[in-house]
Design a protein around this motif. Structure first.
Motif, PDB file in Angstrom:
ATOM      1  N   GLY A 279       0.799  -1.224   0.000  1.00 49.03           N
ATOM      2  CA  GLY A 279       0.000   0.000   0.000  1.00 49.03           C
ATOM      3  C   GLY A 279       0.825   1.264   0.000  1.00 49.03           C
ATOM      4  O   GLY A 279       0.302   2.341   0.334  1.00 49.03           O
ATOM      5  N   ARG A 280       2.095   1.173  -0.382  1.00 46.72           N
ATOM      6  CA  ARG A 280       2.965   2.357  -0.434  1.00 46.72           C
ATOM      7  C   ARG A 280       2.828   2.995  -1.817  1.00 46.72           C
ATOM      8  O   ARG A 280       3.678   2.851  -2.692  1.00 46.72           O
ATOM      9  N   LEU A 281       1.731   3.708  -1.998  1.00 40.31           N
ATOM     10  CA  LEU A 281       1.369   4.182  -3.337  1.00 40.31           C
ATOM     11  C   LEU A 281       2.313   5.257  -3.858  1.00 40.31           C
ATOM     12  O   LEU A 281       2.596   5.316  -5.063  1.00 40.31           O
ATOM     13  N   GLU A 282       2.799   6.111  -2.977  1.00 37.89           N
ATOM     14  CA  GLU A 282       3.734   7.155  -3.432  1.00 37.89           C
ATOM     15  C   GLU A 282       5.029   6.516  -3.928  1.00 37.89           C
ATOM     16  O   GLU A 282       5.559   6.900  -4.979  1.00 37.89           O
ATOM     17  N   ALA A 283       5.512   5.536  -3.197  1.00 36.41           N
ATOM     18  CA  ALA A 283       6.727   4.839  -3.631  1.00 36.41           C
ATOM     19  C   ALA A 283       6.467   4.063  -4.920  1.00 36.41           C
ATOM     20  O   ALA A 283       7.318   4.019  -5.812  1.00 36.41           O
ATOM     21  N   ALA A 284       5.286   3.444  -5.027  1.00 36.28           N
ATOM     22  CA  ALA A 284       4.954   2.711  -6.247  1.00 36.28           C
ATOM     23  C   ALA A 284       4.942   3.660  -7.445  1.00 36.28           C
ATOM     24  O   ALA A 284       5.475   3.332  -8.519  1.00 36.28           O
ATOM     25  N   ALA A 285       4.341   4.849  -7.271  1.00 36.36           N
ATOM     26  CA  ALA A 285       4.314   5.826  -8.370  1.00 36.36           C
ATOM     27  C   ALA A 285       5.727   6.255  -8.750  1.00 36.36           C
ATOM     28  O   ALA A 285       6.045   6.397  -9.945  1.00 36.36           O
ATOM     29  N   TRP A 286       6.586   6.442  -7.747  1.00 36.62           N
ATOM     30  CA  TRP A 286       7.975   6.825  -8.029  1.00 36.62           C
ATOM     31  C   TRP A 286       8.691   5.727  -8.803  1.00 36.62           C
ATOM     32  O   TRP A 286       9.416   6.008  -9.758  1.00 36.62           O
ATOM     33  N   LEU A 287       8.476   4.485  -8.403  1.00 37.86           N
ATOM     34  CA  LEU A 287       9.124   3.370  -9.095  1.00 37.86           C
ATOM     35  C   LEU A 287       8.638   3.250 -10.540  1.00 37.86           C
ATOM     36  O   LEU A 287       9.419   2.943 -11.446  1.00 37.86           O
ATOM     37  N   ILE A 288       7.357   3.512 -10.761  1.00 38.10           N
ATOM     38  CA  ILE A 288       6.832   3.511 -12.130  1.00 38.10           C
ATOM     39  C   ILE A 288       7.513   4.608 -12.946  1.00 38.10           C
ATOM     40  O   ILE A 288       7.921   4.391 -14.100  1.00 38.10           O
ATOM     41  N   GLU A 289       7.677   5.776 -12.347  1.00 36.98           N
ATOM     42  CA  GLU A 289       8.340   6.895 -13.042  1.00 36.98           C
ATOM     43  C   GLU A 289       9.783   6.558 -13.400  1.00 36.98           C
ATOM     44  O   GLU A 289      10.322   7.057 -14.391  1.00 36.98           O
ATOM     45  N   GLN A 290      10.412   5.697 -12.580  1.00 38.67           N
ATOM     46  CA  GLN A 290      11.799   5.320 -12.868  1.00 38.67           C
ATOM     47  C   GLN A 290      11.888   4.261 -13.952  1.00 38.67           C
ATOM     48  O   GLN A 290      12.988   3.840 -14.335  1.00 38.67           O
ATOM     49  N   GLY A 291      10.734   3.817 -14.440  1.00 36.87           N
ATOM     50  CA  GLY A 291      10.718   2.835 -15.519  1.00 36.87           C
ATOM     51  C   GLY A 291      10.799   1.390 -15.049  1.00 36.87           C
ATOM     52  O   GLY A 291      11.161   0.501 -15.827  1.00 36.87           O
ATOM     53  N   CYS A 292      10.431   1.132 -13.795  1.00 34.64           N
ATOM     54  CA  CYS A 292      10.472  -0.244 -13.291  1.00 34.64           C
ATOM     55  C   CYS A 292       9.458  -1.124 -14.024  1.00 34.64           C
ATOM     56  O   CYS A 292       8.399  -0.660 -14.451  1.00 34.64           O
ATOM     57  N   ASP A 293       9.796  -2.384 -14.139  1.00 31.98           N
ATOM     58  CA  ASP A 293       8.976  -3.354 -14.862  1.00 31.98           C
ATOM     59  C   ASP A 293       7.632  -3.537 -14.145  1.00 31.98           C
ATOM     60  O   ASP A 293       7.598  -3.975 -12.991  1.00 31.98           O
ATOM     61  N   PRO A 294       6.501  -3.241 -14.819  1.00 32.16           N
ATOM     62  CA  PRO A 294       5.198  -3.321 -14.158  1.00 32.16           C
ATOM     63  C   PRO A 294       4.452  -4.635 -14.418  1.00 32.16           C
ATOM     64  O   PRO A 294       3.307  -4.776 -13.998  1.00 32.16           O
TER      65      PRO A 294
END
Length: 409
Positions: A279-294
């Motif tokens: 449930g760490r949505l801010e961190a999840a959004a940051w990781l998506i911005e870094q191009g992490c594999d979704p």
């Protein structure tokens, strides 16, 4: 044997330690084996023939990192899921059945001897058959149903140590239990045992505590000295700590130290999967911005993912699954559940048809649980009304899915 119930083996503590194996007990075990008890296992059993373990054991099944449950050393007459003779008989029955299925005659002795694990889910074996693997330790995990995110979902077997002493040297502690920072993590039972010793023998207690703290894997030190990228266990522990806590600064520091944010760790999930599941949505959004594999983020984090995040993940290639849609509905995220089902219908209409039947079955199960709670025949941390609301959500998603495939069922 120690008088306080704690025995040291390879600098690891065994709790509720038992007397050494007797010659009669050894003979009884060896009579069921294809060879003699290997020296490594015999050394353990001569230190303590049974007991409790409270350390972590990380096992790699291929590219899946599994946090293995090793809490018990089997012995005759234990009150676990099965005692040692019970596990030996269980293995013998399976070996004989496998030989029958293959059209062979079972020779009547075991090539692999079970000696520890956790209930029926995780088990450790020593190879007792003469040959290249004699004495080596193998880990077996049964796996959990697919509805459990970030878990092993199939049975798996791997060779993990050359012998039992090497296995014990692998046991570690992800956090320092003396600091009390993880109330549910391994090591707390070790400290409780040491506390009982402390009142009677402070010097021994201090010595035991030093051994426990020496088993801590200190990822912070590895990050500070620049070695973390080259050390898999500290690296994975740090990635899990950062993602599960939503610590963006630590995630950035780990990336700067050469760690791959897409590296799978516990349960086969990477940082994005763990951040979303927690449930760490801010961190999840940051990781998506870094191009992490979704790709697996929806499957692992559907219970926590709001609709906008689901849309973003789908647009970036996350895979929709039937279980994720059902999980989102169970968690009250109906819009997310519908978005996942919509995406699934586009790539696999047959999966949606199966989901329709699964949702009907699950809704019926929730209704049945509500009735049993009302009747006083089921104890649960959830109320009957909560189960009824869940059933209603599952039926609502079923209706939505029926509209997607045009089913009249």
């Amino acid at each position: 044997m120690s008088t306080d119930g704690i025995v040291i083996f390879e600098d690891r503590l065994i709790l509720d330690a038992r007397p050494p194996i007797t010659q009669a007990e050894r003979d009884a075990v060896e009579a069921r084996c294809a060879g003699p008890i290997p020296d490594g296992l015999l050394a353990l059993w001569q230190a303590s023939f049974g007991g409790r373990i409270d350390y972590a054991l990380s096992v790699e099944f291929g590219d899946h990192v599994h946090e293995f449950s090793f809490t018990e050393l089997f012995y005759p007459g234990s009150d676990g899921y099965r005692d040692l003779p019970g596990w030996i008989e269980h293995e013998a029955e399976h070996a004989e059945a496998a030989a029958d299925e293959a059209g062979d005659t079972w020779r009547g002795t075991l090539a692999f001897l079970p000696f520890g694990g956790f209930e029926y889910l995780d088990r450790l074996y020593v190879c007792v058959e003469p040959g290249p693997d004699y004495g080596a330790v193998f880990a077996y995990a049964q796996g959990l149903p697919p509805a459990w995110p970030l878990q092993l979902h199939h049975a798996a077997l791997a060779r993990i140590a050359d012998d039992v002493p090497a296995l014990f040297r692998r046991l570690d502690l992800p956090t320092d239990p003396a600091l009390g920072s993880d109330a549910h993590g391994p090591g707390n039972e070790l400290m409780e045992g040491i506390d009982e010793v402390r009142a009677r023998d402070p010097a021994r207690a201090a010595s035991l505590e030093a051994l426990v703290r020496a088993a801590v894997t200190d990822w912070r030190a590895a990050l500070a000295d620049g070695s973390i990228a080259a050390r898999p266990r500290p690296r994975r522990l740090a990635l899990e700590a950062a993602s599960s806590r939503g610590d963006i600064a630590l995630l950035a520091a780990l990336r700067g130290a050469g760690c791959d944010l897409d590296e799978p760790f516990r349960g086969g999930g990477a940082a994005l999967d763990h951040a979303l599941a927690a449930g760490r949505l801010e961190a999840a959004a940051w990781l998506i911005e870094q191009g992490c594999d979704p790709r697996n983020a929806i499957a692992n984090g559907a219970a926590q993912a709001p609709p906008d995040l689901v849309r973003t993940l789908l647009a970036r290639g996350a895979a929709p699954t039937a279980i994720a849609a059902q999980t989102a509905a169970r968690s009250g995220r109906m819009e997310s559940a519908q978005l996942i089902a919509d995406a699934l219908a586009r790539v696999d209409p047959s999966a949606v048809e199966k989901l329709i039947a699964d949702l009907a079955h699950a809704a019926g199960g929730a209704d049945a649980s509500a009735k049993r709670i009302d009747a006083g025949t089921l104890g649960s941390s959830r109320s009957a009304e909560e189960y009824r609301h869940e059933a209603a959500r599952l039926r609502a998603l079923r209706n939505h899915c029926r509209s997607l495939v045009g089913s009249g069922s």
